[in-house]
Every structure is written in C-alpha cells, then in structure tokens.
Design an enzyme around this catalytic site. Sequence first.
Site, PDB file in Angstrom:
ATOM      1  N   LYS A 170       0.847  -1.182   0.000  1.00 44.79           N
ATOM      2  CA  LYS A 170       0.000   0.000   0.000  1.00 44.79           C
ATOM      3  C   LYS A 170       0.879   1.226   0.000  1.00 44.79           C
ATOM      4  O   LYS A 170       2.020   1.102   0.445  1.00 44.79           O
ATOM      5  CB  LYS A 170      -0.960   0.008   1.185  1.00 44.79           C
ATOM      6  CG  LYS A 170      -0.336  -0.258   2.569  1.00 44.79           C
ATOM      7  CD  LYS A 170       0.863   0.531   3.019  1.00 44.79           C
ATOM      8  CE  LYS A 170       0.725   2.020   3.160  1.00 44.79           C
ATOM      9  NZ  LYS A 170       2.033   2.654   3.614  1.00 44.79           N
ATOM     10  N   TYR A 255      -4.201   4.391   6.450  1.00 49.44           N
ATOM     11  CA  TYR A 255      -4.668   3.388   7.420  1.00 49.44           C
ATOM     12  C   TYR A 255      -5.966   3.840   8.089  1.00 49.44           C
ATOM     13  O   TYR A 255      -6.863   3.037   8.334  1.00 49.44           O
ATOM     14  CB  TYR A 255      -3.591   3.133   8.485  1.00 49.44           C
ATOM     15  CG  TYR A 255      -2.407   2.346   7.972  1.00 49.44           C
ATOM     16  CD1 TYR A 255      -2.381   0.964   8.082  1.00 49.44           C
ATOM     17  CD2 TYR A 255      -1.335   2.978   7.369  1.00 49.44           C
ATOM     18  CE1 TYR A 255      -1.307   0.230   7.610  1.00 49.44           C
ATOM     19  CE2 TYR A 255      -0.252   2.256   6.893  1.00 49.44           C
ATOM     20  CZ  TYR A 255      -0.245   0.880   7.015  1.00 49.44           C
ATOM     21  OH  TYR A 255       0.817   0.160   6.534  1.00 49.44           O
TER      22      TYR A 255
HETATM   23  P1  NAD Z   1      12.371   1.651   1.991  1.00 51.94           P
HETATM   24  O1  NAD Z   1      12.832   3.006   1.598  1.00 51.94           O
HETATM   25  O2  NAD Z   1      12.877   1.077   3.261  1.00 51.94           O
HETATM   26  O3  NAD Z   1      12.698   0.593   0.825  1.00 51.94           O
HETATM   27  C1  NAD Z   1      12.494   0.901  -0.536  1.00 51.94           C
HETATM   28  C2  NAD Z   1      13.261  -0.082  -1.379  1.00 51.94           C
HETATM   29  O4  NAD Z   1      13.053   0.243  -2.746  1.00 51.94           O
HETATM   30  C3  NAD Z   1      14.765  -0.031  -1.119  1.00 51.94           C
HETATM   31  O5  NAD Z   1      15.281  -1.348  -1.130  1.00 51.94           O
HETATM   32  C4  NAD Z   1      15.300   0.749  -2.318  1.00 51.94           C
HETATM   33  O6  NAD Z   1      16.608   0.408  -2.664  1.00 51.94           O
HETATM   34  C5  NAD Z   1      14.326   0.323  -3.398  1.00 51.94           C
HETATM   35  N1  NAD Z   1      14.242   1.271  -4.516  1.00 51.94           N
HETATM   36  C6  NAD Z   1      14.304   0.925  -5.807  1.00 51.94           C
HETATM   37  N2  NAD Z   1      14.244   2.025  -6.573  1.00 51.94           N
HETATM   38  C7  NAD Z   1      14.166   3.077  -5.752  1.00 51.94           C
HETATM   39  C8  NAD Z   1      14.120   4.469  -5.950  1.00 51.94           C
HETATM   40  N3  NAD Z   1      14.098   5.009  -7.183  1.00 51.94           N
HETATM   41  N4  NAD Z   1      14.071   5.260  -4.867  1.00 51.94           N
HETATM   42  C9  NAD Z   1      14.042   4.744  -3.619  1.00 51.94           C
HETATM   43  N5  NAD Z   1      14.095   3.424  -3.366  1.00 51.94           N
HETATM   44  C10 NAD Z   1      14.161   2.595  -4.436  1.00 51.94           C
HETATM   45  O7  NAD Z   1      10.758   1.716   1.966  1.00 51.94           O
HETATM   46  P2  NAD Z   1       9.748   0.758   2.709  1.00 51.94           P
HETATM   47  O8  NAD Z   1       9.385   1.371   4.001  1.00 51.94           O
HETATM   48  O9  NAD Z   1      10.209  -0.636   2.684  1.00 51.94           O
HETATM   49  O10 NAD Z   1       8.456   0.936   1.752  1.00 51.94           O
HETATM   50  C11 NAD Z   1       8.305   0.217   0.554  1.00 51.94           C
HETATM   51  C12 NAD Z   1       6.806   0.117   0.224  1.00 51.94           C
HETATM   52  O11 NAD Z   1       6.164  -0.570   1.305  1.00 51.94           O
HETATM   53  C13 NAD Z   1       6.089   1.438   0.100  1.00 51.94           C
HETATM   54  O12 NAD Z   1       5.066   1.332  -0.862  1.00 51.94           O
HETATM   55  C14 NAD Z   1       5.469   1.657   1.457  1.00 51.94           C
HETATM   56  O13 NAD Z   1       4.305   2.458   1.441  1.00 51.94           O
HETATM   57  C15 NAD Z   1       5.144   0.248   1.858  1.00 51.94           C
HETATM   58  N6  NAD Z   1       5.152   0.039   3.315  1.00 51.94           N
HETATM   59  C16 NAD Z   1       4.193  -0.723   3.871  1.00 51.94           C
HETATM   60  C17 NAD Z   1       4.171  -0.944   5.226  1.00 51.94           C
HETATM   61  C18 NAD Z   1       3.128  -1.821   5.848  1.00 51.94           C
HETATM   62  O14 NAD Z   1       3.038  -1.880   7.055  1.00 51.94           O
HETATM   63  N7  NAD Z   1       2.361  -2.539   5.051  1.00 51.94           N
HETATM   64  C19 NAD Z   1       5.147  -0.381   6.037  1.00 51.94           C
HETATM   65  C20 NAD Z   1       6.164   0.365   5.441  1.00 51.94           C
HETATM   66  C21 NAD Z   1       6.145   0.567   4.079  1.00 51.94           C
END
Ligand code: NAD
Length: 425
Positions: A170, A255
């Site tokens: 999401k 949320y």
């Molecule tokens: P994060 O920044 O920790 O990870 C992002 C990942 O994407 C990294 O591995 C990064 O290297 C990669 N990536 C590839 N291309 C990229 C770019 N151009 N710019 C930035 N990163 C790039 O983020 P996250 O917190 O893991 O979030 C990822 C997704 O998960 C998002 O859509 C976020 O909304 C969602 N999320 C969901 C929950 C949940 O509880 N369901 C919690 C956190 C995040």
Amino acid sequence: MGEGKTRRGIIQASGLAAAGLATGGAGAPGYPPPSPLDAGGVQEGRVAFPPWRGEADPPGEPPPAPLPPGERVGFAVIGLGRISLEQVLPAFASCRLARPTALVSGSPEKAALVARQYGIRPEAVHGYAQLERLRDDPAVQAVYIALPNAMHREYTERAAAIGKHVLTEKPMATSAEDCAAMIAACAQTDVRLMVAYRCQYEQVNRAAIRAVQSGALGRLRFLQAANLQSNGPGPQWRYSRQLAGGGALPDIGLYCLNAARYLSGEEPVEVVAQAWSPPGDARFAEVEESMAFTLRFASGFLAQAQSSYGAYQEKSCRLAGERGSLLLEDAFAYRGQRLRLFRREGDAGLEQMPQLHPRNQFALELDHMARCVRESRRPHTPGEEGLRDQQIMEAIVRSAESGRPEAIPPLPSELPVRGPAPDPA
Ligand code: NAD
C-alpha cells in the site's frame, strides 16, 4: 499396568478414537509409555492434542499445520528495503502456505546476503531489469512488491505479463489511473491482485469488525483515528512527489481511511480536509507533512482522521456507536493491538478486553494471498480496494486545496469491493 494401559487411559483413548484422533506413541525405551493425552495423534492430516487444561481456561491453540515447503506458494520479494527485511521476510517463518523463493533487488551485495539468510537459491536473485527471468522459475508463483509507491504499477504490470500473481504494498499506486491499469493488467492474464492491507488480516482489528457487525455498538456515529509519527531528515523517497505521490496521507493517513471503511462496512460520500506543512522545511517542499480529514457517510456516520510526519507516534482508533463504543489501541502498529469494548450492563458501564492469541499479521496476510493463489479465490483486499482508497484520497487532496467539502465519486458497481473475509486465524 503401564500408564497408557490404565483404566482411565483406556477410557480416554477410546474417547479420542471416537473423536477421530489416532492417538498414542510407543515412548522411549526404559520409560513408561506416554498416555494418549500426552502423545496426541493425527486427525484429518493434522497433529492434534486432546485438551490438557481444565474447561475454565480458554483452550490453547492447536499446532499449526504448515504445508511442506515445496508445496507452498513461492513468492519473489521485489525490493529489499525496510518493510521487506524488517517485517515480511521474517514473517515467512510463521507462514503455513507461503515461502520466499526469489529476490529482485538493485543491490547485489545485499541481495546475496539476504538470499543466504533465507535459504534462497543464488540463481533466484535478480536485478530489476531481469525481473522477466522469473517467468521460467516454477518455484515462483507470486511476487510481493515493496518498492516506492510510484513503482508499484510498473512492477505489477511486468509480473502480470509473465503470469505471476501480485501482492503489492500500500498505497496501491499514486493515481486512480495507475490503480485501474494494474487491475486491468492482472485481469488480462488472469492472475490474482491483492493490496497489502495488513490490518484487515490482523486479528484484533478483525475482532473489532465482528463487534460492529454483531450490532453490539448499535448504529455508528463517529470514528476518530490517528496515524502520527515523527520523520527524520531527507533525502528519502517519502519526500518525493514523483515517487510517493503525496506525504502523510497516502503513507499513513491511508490506514485511518481504510479503517473507517472496513470497520463500518460503509463507503464515504463526502470529505472535508486540511493539509499543513512547516514553512521552509525542505522535506515538505513537495509533499504534505500533515493531513486531517473528515469523511461523511450516507448513514450520517462521520470519520475524523489525523495523519502526520511531524507528531509524536500514535496509531489509535476509536469508534462510537449509539449503544456502545470501542477503542483499538495501536490499531495500525506492527504488533501490540488491544481492543477495549464499552457498553452498559445493568445499571453500570462495562469494559471488556478480549484476549486473543497473538499472531503475526504479515504472515496472515501472506498466507491469505497464498490461499487465494492456490484456490483461485478473489483476495479480501483486491485491487478494487486499493483503487477505492485512491479515489477517496484524491477527493481528500481536492478538498485540502479548495478549502471546501468535496464529493466522493460513487462506486461504479453494486458488487462488493472486497473479496470474501479471510479464514479465521
Ligand atoms: P524503503 O525506503 O525502506 O525501501 C524501498 C526499497 O526500494 C529499497 O530497497 C530501495 O533500494 C528500493 N528502490 C528501488 N528504486 C528506488 C528508488 N528510485 N528510490 C528509492 N528506493 C528505491 O521503503 P519501505 O518502508 O520498505 O516501503 C516500501 C513500500 O512498502 C512502500 O510502498 C510503502 O508504502 C510500503 N510500506 C508498507 C508498510 C506496511 O506496514 N504494510 C510499512 C512500510 C512501508
């Protein structure tokens, strides 16, 4: 007479056999054999134990019955950021139907290390440009997309094109147009599409849904939800309009919005919203720091929500009905949800706090997706659920910009947005 052969033991064993439980075990040499009550047995392909505690206590959980690893639905994890590494990959250990079988990442060193940690074959580790190699990997039936929001569409379309089912994080995407394209792409190749709305699989939130559905609260009047956190410095993709689509609203305010819909079972018709960002803070040059909004539902139910990247953490949700109310503490957290129900009993107020067996909500979510893949079922939170929230978020943004109430477009069809409720955990 050994313990397993006592009169009591024989009576218990025959009762267990009548219940369809093949009981008993030989025990170790030199010791009395275990009683059928201690050894348990196999019932309909599962290990089962007769109750060993008295009836006054709530029953314990039966042992899980995981599928053998080779028969589980294999997921390729796309994007090795925080949510993948801190929550989802560890949660596979609690899954019964799902397992990680491939990784897609732009960081070869990190991906190789993670592959070793989770027993993923080195040849199943790919760069983003090589995603299509998953087509020929029979160990991969589904992908889990955990990339910045604006990338969800491309990776959904590419996975669908090679016949892999899609579980995407999401918010589903950054525009309703992208959400609709993702739904169409998955329909075209007949793969399941699910949005990772983990709270809809989390048990305490589900108990709150059941409390509302039971009528115990009467007609709903108000919801108050907060998803607040204090964010650090940039640069990070969450501060980029291009990658995130917005600020606190699509990331965490979502949320509150989703909870207002799944707790009430109703759809909002109008919204009033206000956005705010601290002047001069470079982090919020492109996206909002805070968004507050009130959704009005046709029944008169009002849902008020606050989301912010600039306030001390809180993730609570309160629901007030004509005859009772509930408080969901840490409603949207990764763990630690608590439900309190309030209503009248006799001449006094009554507060109840159900105690549920804790389960990992990410594992429940992954297993739900795996079940949908195995049984060709519509997920409980399909693409249409993500599209609906996106349409509402676009109305919220319009209201924040116009300073006026904005109508929310009606659902295009009478069909339910969600698929069947997940099986009880
Ligand atoms: P994060 O920044 O920790 O990870 C992002 C990942 O994407 C990294 O591995 C990064 O290297 C990669 N990536 C590839 N291309 C990229 C770019 N151009 N710019 C930035 N990163 C790039 O983020 P996250 O917190 O893991 O979030 C990822 C997704 O998960 C998002 O859509 C976020 O909304 C969602 N999320 C969901 C929950 C949940 O509880 N369901 C919690 C956190 C995040």
